[in-house]
Design a protein around this motif. Structure first.
Motif, PDB file in Angstrom:
ATOM      1  N   GLU A   1     -17.587 -28.320  29.428  1.00 34.27           N
ATOM      2  CA  GLU A   1     -17.805 -26.965  28.926  1.00 34.27           C
ATOM      3  C   GLU A   1     -16.553 -26.094  29.041  1.00 34.27           C
ATOM      4  OE1 GLU A   1     -21.074 -25.436  31.132  1.00 34.27           O
ATOM      5  OE2 GLU A   1     -20.006 -25.370  33.051  1.00 34.27           O
ATOM      6  N   ASP A   2     -15.643 -26.465  29.944  1.00 31.61           N
ATOM      7  CA  ASP A   2     -14.404 -25.697  30.099  1.00 31.61           C
ATOM      8  C   ASP A   2     -13.160 -26.504  29.709  1.00 31.61           C
ATOM      9  OD1 ASP A   2     -15.645 -23.339  31.100  1.00 31.61           O
ATOM     10  OD2 ASP A   2     -15.877 -24.321  33.047  1.00 31.61           O
ATOM     11  N   LEU A   3     -13.355 -27.664  29.118  1.00 31.75           N
ATOM     12  CA  LEU A   3     -12.221 -28.501  28.727  1.00 31.75           C
ATOM     13  C   LEU A   3     -11.421 -27.824  27.613  1.00 31.75           C
ATOM     14  CD1 LEU A   3     -10.787 -31.349  28.785  1.00 31.75           C
ATOM     15  CD2 LEU A   3     -12.322 -31.953  26.885  1.00 31.75           C
ATOM     16  N   PRO A   4     -10.110 -27.681  27.764  1.00 28.03           N
ATOM     17  CA  PRO A   4      -9.309 -27.156  26.653  1.00 28.03           C
ATOM     18  C   PRO A   4      -9.424 -28.077  25.435  1.00 28.03           C
ATOM     19  CG  PRO A   4      -8.061 -27.058  28.699  1.00 28.03           C
ATOM     20  CD  PRO A   4      -9.293 -27.880  28.984  1.00 28.03           C
ATOM     21  N   ILE A   5      -9.650 -27.487  24.286  1.00 28.53           N
ATOM     22  CA  ILE A   5      -9.788 -28.253  23.048  1.00 28.53           C
ATOM     23  C   ILE A   5      -8.867 -27.664  21.988  1.00 28.53           C
ATOM     24  CG2 ILE A   5     -11.327 -28.880  21.146  1.00 28.53           C
ATOM     25  CD1 ILE A   5     -13.642 -28.904  23.128  1.00 28.53           C
ATOM     26  N   LEU A   6      -8.106 -28.539  21.360  1.00 27.82           N
ATOM     27  CA  LEU A   6      -7.265 -28.141  20.235  1.00 27.82           C
ATOM     28  C   LEU A   6      -7.787 -28.849  18.984  1.00 27.82           C
ATOM     29  CD1 LEU A   6      -4.839 -26.748  18.958  1.00 27.82           C
ATOM     30  CD2 LEU A   6      -3.433 -28.700  19.659  1.00 27.82           C
ATOM     31  N   ALA A   7      -8.446 -28.099  18.123  1.00 28.17           N
ATOM     32  CA  ALA A   7      -8.917 -28.640  16.849  1.00 28.17           C
ATOM     33  C   ALA A   7      -7.812 -28.485  15.813  1.00 28.17           C
ATOM     34  CB  ALA A   7     -10.168 -27.897  16.397  1.00 28.17           C
ATOM     35  N   TYR A   8      -7.748 -29.427  14.882  1.00 25.89           N
ATOM     36  CA  TYR A   8      -6.708 -29.331  13.857  1.00 25.89           C
ATOM     37  C   TYR A   8      -7.177 -29.998  12.568  1.00 25.89           C
ATOM     38  CZ  TYR A   8      -5.599 -34.237  14.897  1.00 25.89           C
ATOM     39  OH  TYR A   8      -5.675 -35.596  15.063  1.00 25.89           O
ATOM     40  N   THR A   9      -6.484 -29.698  11.492  1.00 26.20           N
ATOM     41  CA  THR A   9      -6.750 -30.349  10.211  1.00 26.20           C
ATOM     42  C   THR A   9      -5.519 -30.235   9.326  1.00 26.20           C
ATOM     43  OG1 THR A   9      -8.204 -30.434   8.274  1.00 26.20           O
ATOM     44  CG2 THR A   9      -7.706 -28.255   9.149  1.00 26.20           C
ATOM     45  N   ALA A  10      -5.367 -31.216   8.439  1.00 25.51           N
ATOM     46  CA  ALA A  10      -4.323 -31.144   7.416  1.00 25.51           C
ATOM     47  C   ALA A  10      -4.917 -30.692   6.086  1.00 25.51           C
ATOM     48  CB  ALA A  10      -3.649 -32.507   7.255  1.00 25.51           C
ATOM     49  N   LEU A  11      -6.233 -30.496   6.062  1.00 22.93           N
ATOM     50  CA  LEU A  11      -6.897 -30.053   4.837  1.00 22.93           C
ATOM     51  C   LEU A  11      -6.660 -28.561   4.615  1.00 22.93           C
ATOM     52  CD1 LEU A  11     -10.335 -31.868   5.260  1.00 22.93           C
ATOM     53  CD2 LEU A  11      -8.362 -32.626   3.924  1.00 22.93           C
ATOM     54  N   VAL A  12      -6.815 -28.128   3.370  1.00 21.74           N
ATOM     55  CA  VAL A  12      -6.681 -26.701   3.083  1.00 21.74           C
ATOM     56  C   VAL A  12      -7.873 -26.164   2.298  1.00 21.74           C
ATOM     57  CG1 VAL A  12      -4.173 -26.742   3.118  1.00 21.74           C
ATOM     58  CG2 VAL A  12      -5.368 -27.151   0.969  1.00 21.74           C
ATOM     59  N   SER A  13      -8.705 -27.041   1.777  1.00 18.76           N
ATOM     60  CA  SER A  13      -9.830 -26.603   0.962  1.00 18.76           C
ATOM     61  C   SER A  13     -11.076 -26.450   1.839  1.00 18.76           C
ATOM     62  CB  SER A  13     -10.087 -27.613  -0.166  1.00 18.76           C
ATOM     63  OG  SER A  13     -11.119 -27.175  -1.006  1.00 18.76           O
ATOM     64  N   PHE A  14     -11.145 -25.343   2.563  1.00 14.79           N
ATOM     65  CA  PHE A  14     -12.302 -25.071   3.408  1.00 14.79           C
ATOM     66  C   PHE A  14     -12.353 -23.575   3.689  1.00 14.79           C
ATOM     67  CE2 PHE A  14      -8.748 -25.845   6.241  1.00 14.79           C
ATOM     68  CZ  PHE A  14      -8.881 -24.881   7.233  1.00 14.79           C
ATOM     69  N   ASP A  15     -13.482 -23.128   4.214  1.00 19.30           N
ATOM     70  CA  ASP A  15     -13.666 -21.711   4.528  1.00 19.30           C
ATOM     71  C   ASP A  15     -12.994 -21.421   5.867  1.00 19.30           C
ATOM     72  OD1 ASP A  15     -14.550 -19.163   5.196  1.00 19.30           O
ATOM     73  OD2 ASP A  15     -16.532 -19.466   4.320  1.00 19.30           O
ATOM     74  N   TYR A  16     -11.765 -20.974   5.797  1.00 14.54           N
ATOM     75  CA  TYR A  16     -10.951 -20.773   7.004  1.00 14.54           C
ATOM     76  C   TYR A  16     -11.627 -19.819   7.992  1.00 14.54           C
ATOM     77  CZ  TYR A  16      -6.968 -19.233   9.847  1.00 14.54           C
ATOM     78  OH  TYR A  16      -6.146 -18.915  10.885  1.00 14.54           O
ATOM     79  N   ALA A  17     -12.095 -18.685   7.492  1.00 16.54           N
ATOM     80  CA  ALA A  17     -12.683 -17.677   8.379  1.00 16.54           C
ATOM     81  C   ALA A  17     -13.925 -18.212   9.083  1.00 16.54           C
ATOM     82  CB  ALA A  17     -13.022 -16.419   7.581  1.00 16.54           C
ATOM     83  N   ALA A  18     -14.774 -18.938   8.345  1.00 19.58           N
ATOM     84  CA  ALA A  18     -16.000 -19.469   8.937  1.00 19.58           C
ATOM     85  C   ALA A  18     -15.690 -20.507  10.014  1.00 19.58           C
ATOM     86  CB  ALA A  18     -16.881 -20.085   7.850  1.00 19.58           C
ATOM     87  N   VAL A  19     -14.705 -21.357   9.745  1.00 17.48           N
ATOM     88  CA  VAL A  19     -14.330 -22.383  10.721  1.00 17.48           C
ATOM     89  C   VAL A  19     -13.770 -21.738  11.984  1.00 17.48           C
ATOM     90  CG1 VAL A  19     -12.686 -24.248  11.189  1.00 17.48           C
ATOM     91  CG2 VAL A  19     -13.971 -24.222   9.047  1.00 17.48           C
ATOM     92  N   VAL A  20     -12.920 -20.749  11.821  1.00 14.89           N
ATOM     93  CA  VAL A  20     -12.334 -20.071  12.982  1.00 14.89           C
ATOM     94  C   VAL A  20     -13.414 -19.383  13.811  1.00 14.89           C
ATOM     95  CG1 VAL A  20     -10.869 -18.123  13.676  1.00 14.89           C
ATOM     96  CG2 VAL A  20     -10.021 -19.805  12.035  1.00 14.89           C
ATOM     97  N   ARG A  21     -14.382 -18.770  13.147  1.00  9.80           N
ATOM     98  CA  ARG A  21     -15.473 -18.119  13.888  1.00  9.80           C
ATOM     99  C   ARG A  21     -16.230 -19.131  14.742  1.00  9.80           C
ATOM    100  NH1 ARG A  21     -16.188 -14.946   9.152  1.00  9.80           N
ATOM    101  NH2 ARG A  21     -17.745 -16.411   8.376  1.00  9.80           N
ATOM    102  N   ARG A  22     -16.531 -20.294  14.169  1.00 10.23           N
ATOM    103  CA  ARG A  22     -17.253 -21.320  14.925  1.00 10.23           C
ATOM    104  C   ARG A  22     -16.427 -21.820  16.099  1.00 10.23           C
ATOM    105  NH1 ARG A  22     -20.240 -25.960  11.732  1.00 10.23           N
ATOM    106  NH2 ARG A  22     -20.976 -26.274  13.867  1.00 10.23           N
ATOM    107  N   LEU A  23     -15.146 -22.024  15.865  1.00 11.73           N
ATOM    108  CA  LEU A  23     -14.287 -22.526  16.938  1.00 11.73           C
ATOM    109  C   LEU A  23     -14.134 -21.498  18.056  1.00 11.73           C
ATOM    110  CD1 LEU A  23     -11.606 -24.381  14.812  1.00 11.73           C
ATOM    111  CD2 LEU A  23     -13.274 -25.422  16.355  1.00 11.73           C
ATOM    112  N   LEU A  24     -14.085 -20.236  17.701  1.00 10.72           N
ATOM    113  CA  LEU A  24     -14.021 -19.202  18.733  1.00 10.72           C
ATOM    114  C   LEU A  24     -15.296 -19.206  19.573  1.00 10.72           C
ATOM    115  CD1 LEU A  24     -12.331 -16.199  16.890  1.00 10.72           C
ATOM    116  CD2 LEU A  24     -11.400 -17.545  18.778  1.00 10.72           C
ATOM    117  N   ASN A  25     -16.429 -19.446  18.930  1.00 15.42           N
ATOM    118  CA  ASN A  25     -17.687 -19.549  19.676  1.00 15.42           C
ATOM    119  C   ASN A  25     -17.657 -20.724  20.650  1.00 15.42           C
ATOM    120  OD1 ASN A  25     -18.908 -17.341  18.465  1.00 15.42           O
ATOM    121  ND2 ASN A  25     -19.821 -18.547  16.817  1.00 15.42           N
TER     122      ASN A  25
END
Length: 231
Positions: A86-110
């Motif tokens: 639950e406290d493990l540092p996580i670095l998510a990444y992608t080389a894709l560009v065709s996605f809803d950037y704002a929605a993905v960032v909101r989920r990752l912040l959660n």
């Protein structure tokens, strides 16, 4: 003291490239190809009593099609639901560009997860430096991907010419180099030269390893054709 990272990446050349960078910087790397493989390897680590410092997770894990980032996000959600991570540092990444950037960032912040877009403007992201930063407990959010930039910027960043893209599209469709030559009215040698030149360009940009095979070039094409408006 050794530093241990779980690298979840399904594309072989990308996995090898990132792994080499991490090892050169003193990281011990455990590889996983997809969500199921990652969860299994975490179980093994737990049984062996090994401490994981950070997980680096490609959001575009298979077998997602309609929602290309589904399984990467799903894996992060599962990790956060486990007390051990639950406290493990996580670095998510992608080389894709065709996605809803704002929605993905909101989920990752959660999920309290950091996020980067690899090569957002055709330039290499300093992956290891950012991973080191995140492993210390900081959050990092990448700038928006290339799809958010003006089309003129995207065109400038395109590394290949039209003929090279055309050839890669044919190879991706399962057409042999000789057949591709016949379909476009050029010799097989011309097709081979296009493939060779494309590899040279991408190796020079560090988007492919120096010993990249044609299969890896095709995989690069499939991953990046949307990014450069070639889909």
């Amino acid at each position: 003291m050794s530093k241990l990272v779980l690298l979840v990446e399904d594309i072989p050349y990308q996995r090898r490239s990132l792994s080499d960078e991490l090892k050169e910087s003193g990281w011990d790397v455990i590889h996983a190809n997809d969500e199921r493989d990652a969860l299994y390897r975490l179980q093994v680590l737990h049984k062996e009593g090994k401490k994981l410092n950070i997980a680096a997770i490609d959001l575009g894990l298979p077998p997602a099609k309609d929602d290309p980032l589904k399984y990467g996000l799903q894996l992060i959600e599962k990790l956060r639901s486990q007390k051990s991570y639950e406290d493990l540092p996580i670095l998510a990444y992608t080389a894709l560009v065709s996605f809803d950037y704002a929605a993905v960032v909101r989920r990752l912040l959660n999920f309290r997860s950091s996020f980067i877009c690899l090569r957002p403007m055709g330039e290499d992201v300093q992956f290891v430096e950012i991973l080191e930063f995140v492993s210390k407990g900081y959050l990092f959010l990448s700038p928006a991907p290339a799809s958010y930039l003006p089309s003129a910027v995207l065109a400038h960043a395109d590394p290949l010419d039209d003929k090279q893209w055309e050839t890669l599209a044919q190879l991706s469709a399962g057409i042999t180099q000789n057949e591709a030559g016949k379909k476009t009215g050029v010799s097989g040698d011309t097709i081979k030269t296009r493939v060779k030149d494309a590899k040279t360009i991408l190796v020079g940009r560090k988007e492919l390893p120096e010993d990249a095979r044609t299969e890896e070039l095709i995989a690069w094409y499939r991953e990046n054709r949307v990014r450069y408006g070639r889909d």
